[in-house]
Design a protein around this motif. Structure first.
Motif, PDB file in Angstrom:
ATOM      1  N   PRO A 190      47.565 -11.619  32.760  1.00 42.15           N
ATOM      2  CA  PRO A 190      46.921 -10.479  33.420  1.00 42.15           C
ATOM      3  C   PRO A 190      46.418 -10.856  34.796  1.00 42.15           C
ATOM      4  CG  PRO A 190      45.474 -11.393  31.733  1.00 42.15           C
ATOM      5  CD  PRO A 190      46.792 -12.114  31.602  1.00 42.15           C
ATOM      6  N   ASN A 212      48.262   1.448  38.103  1.00 43.64           N
ATOM      7  CA  ASN A 212      47.839   1.101  39.462  1.00 43.64           C
ATOM      8  C   ASN A 212      48.643   1.890  40.490  1.00 43.64           C
ATOM      9  OD1 ASN A 212      50.266  -0.197  38.980  1.00 43.64           O
ATOM     10  ND2 ASN A 212      49.740  -1.984  40.200  1.00 43.64           N
ATOM     11  N   GLN A 259      45.826 -13.971  42.066  1.00 41.65           N
ATOM     12  CA  GLN A 259      46.514 -12.828  41.476  1.00 41.65           C
ATOM     13  C   GLN A 259      48.008 -12.883  41.764  1.00 41.65           C
ATOM     14  OE1 GLN A 259      44.555  -9.340  43.009  1.00 41.65           O
ATOM     15  NE2 GLN A 259      42.964  -9.378  41.458  1.00 41.65           N
ATOM     16  N   ASN A 292      42.883  -1.834  29.020  1.00 44.94           N
ATOM     17  CA  ASN A 292      41.427  -1.981  29.113  1.00 44.94           C
ATOM     18  C   ASN A 292      40.981  -2.123  30.558  1.00 44.94           C
ATOM     19  OD1 ASN A 292      38.880  -2.121  27.926  1.00 44.94           O
ATOM     20  ND2 ASN A 292      38.892  -4.356  27.902  1.00 44.94           N
ATOM     21  N   GLU A 293      41.756  -1.581  31.493  1.00 47.23           N
ATOM     22  CA  GLU A 293      41.409  -1.712  32.902  1.00 47.23           C
ATOM     23  C   GLU A 293      40.284  -0.731  33.266  1.00 47.23           C
ATOM     24  OE1 GLU A 293      45.689  -2.805  32.230  1.00 47.23           O
ATOM     25  OE2 GLU A 293      44.406  -1.108  31.744  1.00 47.23           O
ATOM     26  N   ASP A 294      39.857  -0.812  34.515  1.00 41.98           N
ATOM     27  CA  ASP A 294      38.794   0.075  34.985  1.00 41.98           C
ATOM     28  C   ASP A 294      39.282   1.519  34.996  1.00 41.98           C
ATOM     29  OD1 ASP A 294      36.881  -1.932  35.463  1.00 41.98           O
ATOM     30  OD2 ASP A 294      37.791  -2.418  37.396  1.00 41.98           O
ATOM     31  N   TYR A 307      47.990   2.340  29.215  1.00 39.63           N
ATOM     32  CA  TYR A 307      46.669   1.849  29.617  1.00 39.63           C
ATOM     33  C   TYR A 307      46.138   0.957  28.503  1.00 39.63           C
ATOM     34  CZ  TYR A 307      41.613   1.787  30.245  1.00 39.63           C
ATOM     35  OH  TYR A 307      40.307   1.374  30.371  1.00 39.63           O
ATOM     36  N   GLY A 313      44.728  -8.652  36.965  1.00 40.62           N
ATOM     37  CA  GLY A 313      43.547  -7.926  37.436  1.00 40.62           C
ATOM     38  C   GLY A 313      43.917  -6.928  38.503  1.00 40.62           C
ATOM     39  N   ARG A 314      43.050  -5.918  38.668  1.00 39.77           N
ATOM     40  CA  ARG A 314      43.339  -4.853  39.619  1.00 39.77           C
ATOM     41  C   ARG A 314      42.271  -4.728  40.696  1.00 39.77           C
ATOM     42  NH1 ARG A 314      48.557  -3.576  37.966  1.00 39.77           N
ATOM     43  NH2 ARG A 314      48.599  -3.149  35.733  1.00 39.77           N
ATOM     44  N   GLN A 362      42.079   0.466  42.362  1.00 35.55           N
ATOM     45  CA  GLN A 362      43.183   0.510  41.406  1.00 35.55           C
ATOM     46  C   GLN A 362      42.610   0.816  40.021  1.00 35.55           C
ATOM     47  OE1 GLN A 362      46.261  -2.537  41.775  1.00 35.55           O
ATOM     48  NE2 GLN A 362      45.313  -3.253  43.668  1.00 35.55           N
ATOM     49  N   THR A 363      42.260   2.090  39.815  1.00 36.81           N
ATOM     50  CA  THR A 363      41.648   2.541  38.575  1.00 36.81           C
ATOM     51  C   THR A 363      42.520   3.600  37.924  1.00 36.81           C
ATOM     52  OG1 THR A 363      40.381   4.235  39.768  1.00 36.81           O
ATOM     53  CG2 THR A 363      39.325   2.079  39.450  1.00 36.81           C
TER      54      THR A 363
END
Length: 959
Positions: free
Chosen positions: A534, A248, A383, A40-42, A38, A536-537, A106-107
Motif C-alpha cells: 500500500p 484516487n 510512495q 480503508n482509505e480516507d 474501496y 497511501g494517498r 485523494q479521498t
C-alpha cells in the motif's frame, strides 16, 4: 485566472473536433454503471486530520491545502462569509471546511463527487430534450448507477468506525449512490459463519436501507482483496456496461456530457472482426503541481496514457487493460471470470489479467482520447518506490502465469514483440541494463587491478558509444516524454518542461527507479515473495528520517551504489593508462544516482538541525535490540535476509558468482604493487605485534565496562576514551606499515564473499555482526557528506527551490509550508471560544453514548425495566456515566440459558432474515425472526455448506 479552468476548457473545446460518435437520445443511449473499489482509505477529512501536523515543522493538512490552493481558499472564505479564518472549524462551518479540503485530496468523497457528475450531466441532457422531471428520474435510474464496493463496511459499522458514518453521509448526499459490502453472520459458538454480498442505499429519510442480500458459498476474499471487492459487487449493477474507477480518481462535469457518445463505441456497426469489449479512456494526473517528484510521475504517466496507449491501440493492436478508468462489456466479463483475477501472489497486478483474459477469449480493446478522467498519483519518494516495486513484482509473477504462457503461444510474431516490450519485457530490459552496468564496472576494475589494460603498445581508449548508452539510461526514459509533450503542448513548452526535469535531477530519479524495477523483478524471479504494497494517498511534504530511508533503500540501492563506487575508486587507484573520467563517467552517474537520490529528493535533508536529529535516530535504530523492524536494525536485518533460507539451488548459483568476483578482486589487490613496501628494509618505530596486542586489550576492556555496574558518567567517559585510543592505534598500524592498506582492501572483499556464502548456507547469526559493521560504516559515510553539505547552508536553499520548483511556478509559496507552518496556529487555537468547543464535545459524547446504548439493547445485552426510551434522554446519558446513581435497574444484563442461541445478526447491526442466515427456506415472516428464535434454533445440518442462494423481498425495492 485559474490554470486548471483554462486546461479543462481547452481540452473540452479541442475534443469537440475529434472523431466522436453521434450522441443518441437519452431513451436510446446505452446504460452503464460505475464501480469503485474501496477498502480503508480516507473518505472525508475530519477536524483532527486537518489539524494533524505531519512533522516537527508543524505542517498541518489544512495549512498545506490552503497554501497549495490559495485562490480556491480565498473564494471559499468569501462564499461562506467567513471573515476570521479561526472560525473555519466552528460548528456552522465545520462540515463545509471538511468537504472543501477533502475535494482537493485523494479521498473517496472527491471520487464520488466527480462520478456523480454523470447524473447531473444526464439531467441536463434530458432537460435539453424537454423531458419532465418524473420521466427524467426514471431514465436516470435505468441508464446510470454508481456502486462503491466497500468490503469492510460491515466491520466499520460493528466497530463504530467514523468512516462508516462518512460513507452513510455520502449516501444521504447522493441518493442514487449504492454501497456494496461483504457481511458475515455467525451461526453458533463454534465460529461457523455464512457470508453475504449486501447492497444498501439511503432511504432519503436519514436512514440506511438494505436492498439485496445474496448468500455466498464461503468467504470470497482469497487473495489480496481488491479483485474480490470488485467482482462480488458486479451482480448489483444494472447497466449494459461497467466503468471501473479507482478511489484516487475524479470526474469533470464537461467530460460527463460526452459519456453517451463514448458508449456508442460499443455499437455493433463500429465493430471490426472482433467485438469491442474494453474501451480505454484518457487520464489527467492532477497531482503534478505538488513537487518535482510528483511532476516526474505526472509527466511519465502522461506519456503512457496518451502516446503510449495510442500507439499500442493503433497500429500495434496490443493495448491491454492497465487499470481504471476503462469501460467493460459487462456481460462479456461476467461470463468469463470478472474484471480481475484474485489468486494471491500470482495475480498481484490484478488489472492486467482482465486484458490477458480479453485477448485470449477473442475480445478487442479500444482507446479514445476525447474523454478524460482525473487521477492522483504518488507524490513522495517512498510512495513512488513502493509503487514501482509492486509493479515490478507483479510483472515477475505474470511471467510465471498461465495467461502469459497461452498468449505467448497464440499471438502472431509482430504482436508478440509488442506484447513483450510493452509489458514484461520492459522490466526484463531494466534487469539486463543494471546487470550490464555491474559487469562493465567490475570488468574495467579487474583490468586495472591486474594491469592488463594495455595490449602491446596500444592503450585502451574510451568507447564513446558504450559510454553514451550507459550514461543515457535516464535520458532514454525521457524520449517518449519529449515526443508526447511536443505533440500535446507544443515544442517550445516541451523543451521548457524537459529542461526543468533535467535541472531538478530528473535523470537521477529515472535511473534510480531503473534499479528499483530491476531489483524487485530479479528478486521475485529468484526468490519469490511478491506482496501488495500500500502506497497511501496523502500529501508527502515532511522529511523522512535517515533510519527509515535506510530501511527502504539499503538492500535495493545503497549496497549496490557503494559497491559500484568502491570498484570505480579502485579502478582509479590502480589504472595506469589515464583517461579515467572518459572511461567511467557513465558508471559514476549510475552509482551516484543509486546513493544520492533518496537524500536529494527528501525535503530538508541538508538542514543542520534535521541532519543532527537524523543521526541520533539512526544510531538509536542501529544499536537497539527490541521494538521490531521500525525500532531495531537487528530485527530489520533478520527480516530482510530471511529469504536466503528458502532459496532454490539455481538461485544460489547467481549469488555464488558474485562471491567469486569478490574473491578475484581480493586476490588482485593483494598482488598489486600499490601501497607495497619491503618490511625487511623498513623498520617500524613501534612493533606491529605490540599494536595488535594493545587493540585486543582495548576490546577486552570495553566489553568488561559493559558488564561492570558503574555510573553512567564514568562508563560513558571510559568508553569514549577507549574508543579514541582504539582508533588512534588502528591509524598507527596503517602509518607504520602501508601494506595494511592492501591487506584491508583485500580483506574487505574476502569478508564480503564469506558473508555472502554464510547467508546462503544459513549461518545468519555468525555473519550478522559483520553486516552490522558494514551498515554502520555506510551510514557514517553518508552522514559525513550530509553534515558537510549542511554546514554550507547553501544546498538547503537550492534543494528546496528545485524540489518545489513546479509548485513555485504556480504561485504557491512553499516557504509558508516549510518554514512558517505554525504561524498563528497555536495562538489561534487558544483564542477560539472555549464554551463553543465544550458544547460541541459534550454533544458528540451524548451521541456516542446513545448509540452505544442502542447497540446494546438491539443485541439483547441491556434492558430498560422502567419502560422508558433511553434514547429520549440524551441530556442525562453523560450524567448517568459520570455521577453515581442509586437506580441500577436500567442496566441489568439479560441472562440467556446456556443452550438457547440468540437470533443471527449481521456485523452492521441491521436486521437479517433468520431463514436466510441459517440457510432455511423462506417460509416465515421476516418480522418474526427474532420472536421465533427459541423455536428455530440454527443447526449446522440445516444448510449445505457450499450452497448458493439468492433471496429478495416480495416487492421489488426502488432503485
Amino acid at each position: 485566472k485559474s490554470k486548471e479552468v483554462r486546461r479543462r476548457l481547452t481540452f473540452f473545446v479541442n475534443t469537440l473536433f475529434m472523431d466522436m460518435p453521434d450522441a443518441p437520445s437519452i431513451h436510446d443511449m446505452y446504460s452503464w454503471n460505475v464501480l469503485t473499489p474501496y477498502y480503508n482509505e480516507d473518505i472525508i477529512y475530519t477536524k483532527a486530520d486537518l489539524e494533524k501536523r505531519t512533522d516537527a515543522l508543524g505542517v498541518s493538512t489544512l495549512l498545506y491545502l490552503q497554501t497549495l490552493y490559495r485562490s480556491d481558499w480565498n473564494n471559499f472564505l468569501e462564499r461562506m462569509g467567513i471573515k476570521d479564518e479561526e472560525k473555519v472549524f466552528s460548528k456552522k462551518n465545520l462540515q463545509e471546511t471538511r468537504r472543501w479540503a477533502s475535494l482537493r485530496a485523494q479521498t473517496l468523497s472527491r471520487t464520488v463527487n466527480g462520478m456523480m457528475y454523470y447524473e447531473k450531466a444526464l439531467r441536463l441532457l434530458a432537460k435539453m430534450e424537454r423531458m419532465d422531471d418524473s420521466t427524467t428520474d426514471d431514465l436516470i435510474g435505468e441508464k446510470f448507477g454508481y456502486i462503491v464496493s466497500c468490503q469492510v463496511y460491515g466491520n466499520m459499522k460493528k466497530n463504530q468506525d467514523p468512516k462508516a458514518d462518512d460513507i452513510e453521509q455520502l449516501m444521504h448526499h447522493f441518493p442514487h449512490l449504492r454501497v456494496a459490502y461483504i457481511d458475515s453472520v455467525r451461526l453458533d459458538r463454534s465460529g461457523a459463519s455464512v457470508f453475504y454480498s449486501v447492497l444498501v442505499k439511503s432511504d432519503r429519510q436519514g436512514s440506511i436501507q438494505e436492498i439485496y442480500r445474496v448468500r455466498l458459498p464461503g468467504n470470497p476474499v482469497i487473495g489480496e482483496g481488491k479483485p474480490e471487492n470488485q467482482n462480488h459487487a458486479i451482480i448489483f449493477s444494472r447497466g449494459e456496461f461497467l466503468q471501473t474507477i479507482d478511489m484516487n480518481q475524479e470526474g469533470y462535469f464537461e467530460e460527463a456530457m460526452k459519456m453517451r457518445n463514448a458508449l456508442q463505441e460499443f455499437c455493433p456497426s463500429k465493430r471490426g472482426a472482433l467485438p469491442m469489449t474494453i474501451l480505454g479512456l484518457r487520464e489527467h494526473i492532477f497531482t503534478g503541481s505538488v513537487s518535482s517528484l510528483a511532476n516526474y510521475m505526472a509527466l511519465q504517466e502522461t506519456s503512457f496514457v496518451t502516446l503510449g496507449q495510442r500507439v499500442l491501440t493503433n497500429p500495434l493492436c496490443m493495448r491491454l487493460h492497465y487499470g481504471h478508468p476503462d469501460v467493460f462489456d459487462k456481460l462479456f466479463f461476467m461470463t468469463r471470470g470478472g474484471v480481475s483475477k484474485a489468486s494471491k501472489g500470482i495475480n498481484l497486478s490484478e488489472d492486467i489479467f482482465a486484458g490477458y483474459s480479453n485477448v485470449i477469449r477473442g475480445g478487442q480493446v479500444g482507446f479514445k482520447e476525447y474523454l478524460q478522467v482525473g487521477k492522483g498519483r504518488d507524490v513522495g519518494m517512498s510512495q513512488i518506490y513502493k509503487f514501482e516495486a509492486k509493479l515490478s513484482q507483479g510483472a515477475a509473477e505474470q511471467s510465471l502465469s498461465r495467461d502469459v504462457y497461452r498468449m505467448s503461444h497464440r499471438l502472431d510474431f509482430c504482436r508478440l514483440f509488442t506484447f513483450y516490450f510493452g509489458g514484461i519485457g520492459h522490466y526484463f530490459s531494466n534487469v539486463l541494463t543494471v546487470l550490464t552496468v555491474y559487469v562493465v564496472t567490475y570488468l574495467v576494475a579487474l583490468l586495472a587491478i591486474y594491469d592488463i589494460e594495455v595490449i602491446g603498445d596500444q592503450k585502451v581508449t574510451p568507447v564513446g558509444t558504450l559510454q553514451m548508452l550507459l550514461g543515457g539510461l535516464g535520458l532514454l526514459q525521457t524520449i517518449p516524454l519529449i515526443a508526447t509533450l511536443g505533440v500535446e503542448r507544443g515544442w517550445l513548452a516541451a523543451v521548457q518542461d524537459i529542461f526543468s526535469v533535467f535541472v531538478t535531477g530528473g535523470p537521477l530519479h529515472f535511473m534510480f527507479h531503473i534499479q528499483t524495477k530491476a531489483h524487485y523483478m530479479a528478486q521475485t524471479i529468484l526468490v519469490g515473495g511478491a506482496k501488495y504494497r500500500p502506497t497511501g494517498r496523502g500529501f508527502v511534504t515532511q522529511h523522512t528520517p535517515m533510519d527509515e530511508q535506510f530501511r527502504f533503500f539499503a538492500s535495493s540501492h545503497l549496497y549496490l551504489g557503494f559497491e559500484l563506487a568502491m570498484a570505480l575508486i579502485l579502478m582509479g587507484l590502480f589504472t595506469g593508462v589515464g583517461q579515467y573520467v572518459g572511461r567511467s563517467w557513465s558508471l559514476w552517474l549510475a552509482a551516484v544516482s543509486f546513493i544520492a537520490s533518496p537524500f536529494w529528493f527528501n525535503p530538508l535533508t541538508f538542514d543542520w538541525g534535521v541532519a543532527s536529529k537524523d543521526y541520533s535516530a539512526y544510531m538509536s535504530w542501529m544499536t537497539s535490540s527490541t521494538g521490531g523492524t521500525l525500532k531495531s536494525w537487528s530485527f530489520w536485518w533478520n527480516e530482510e535476509n530471511s529469504h536466503f533460507k528458502t532459496l532454490a539451488f539455481n538461485s544460489k548459483v547467481f549469488y555464488t558468482a558474485r562471491s567469486a568476483i569478490w574473491i578475484i578482486m581480493a586476490n588482485g589487490i593483494r598482488k598489486t604493487s600499490l601501497f607495497h613496501i619491503d618490511i625487511d628494509i623498513y623498520t617500524p618505530t613501534i612493533k606491529l605485534w605490540k599494536l595488535f596486542v594493545f587493540i585486543l586489550l582495548m576490546i577486552i576492556m570495553m566489553n568488561a565496562l559493559k558488564m561492570c555496574r558503574l555510573s553512567y558518567a564514568v562508563r560513558r567517559s571510559s568508553t569514549m576514551l577507549l574508543s579514541v585510543l582504539l582508533v588512534v592505534t588502528i591509524v598507527l598500524i596503517f602509518v607504520e606499515d602501508e601494506n595494511f592498506f592492501r591487506f584491508s582492501l583485500a580483506g574487505y572483499y574476502v569478508t564480503a564473499s564469506v558473508c555472502q556464502i554464510g547467508l546462503l548456507m544459513g549461518m545468519n547469526k555468525i555473519v550478522k555482526q559483520l553486516y552490522f559493521v558494514h551498515d554502520l560504516i555506510i551510514g557514517h559515510i553518508i552522514f559525513f557528506f550530509l553534515f558537510l553539505l549542511s554546514a554550507t547552508q547553501v544546498f538547503k536553499s537550492i534543494q528546496t527551490w528545485l524540489l518545489f520548483h513546479n509548485a513555485l511556478s504556480t504561485d504557491v509559496v512553499v516557504s509558508d509550508i516549510l518554514r512558517f507552518a505554525r504561524k498563528n496556529q497555536e495562538s489561534g487555537s487558544g483564542s477560539m471560544d472555549q464554551n463553543d468547543d465544550l458544547v460541541e464535545q459534550i454533544t458528540e459524547l451524548k451521541k456516542m453514548v446513545v448509540k452505544q446504548e442502542e447497540i446494546l439493547r438491539n443485541g439483547g445485552l441491556v434492558r430498560n425495566n422502567s419502560g422508558t426510551d433511553l434514547s429520549a434522554q440524551p441530556a442525562n446519558a453523560v450524567a448517568a456515566l459520570v455521577a453515581p446513581s442509586s437506580d441500577k435497574s436500567s442496566f441489568n444484563p439479560v441472562r440467556t440459558p446456556r443452550r438457547q442461541l440468540r437470533p443471527a445478526s449481521s456485523m452492521t447491526g441491521m436486521d437479517v432474515y433468520k431463514d436466510m442466515a441459517v440457510g432455511m427456506n423462506a417460509g416465515s415472516s421476516p418480522s418474526n425472526s427474532r420472536n421465533n428464535a427459541s423455536n428455530n434454533q440454527p443447526q449446522a445440518s440445516n444448510y449445505p455448506g457450499g450452497a448458493f442462494e439468492f433471496s429478495q423481498p416480495d416487492a421489488m425495492p426502488p432503485r
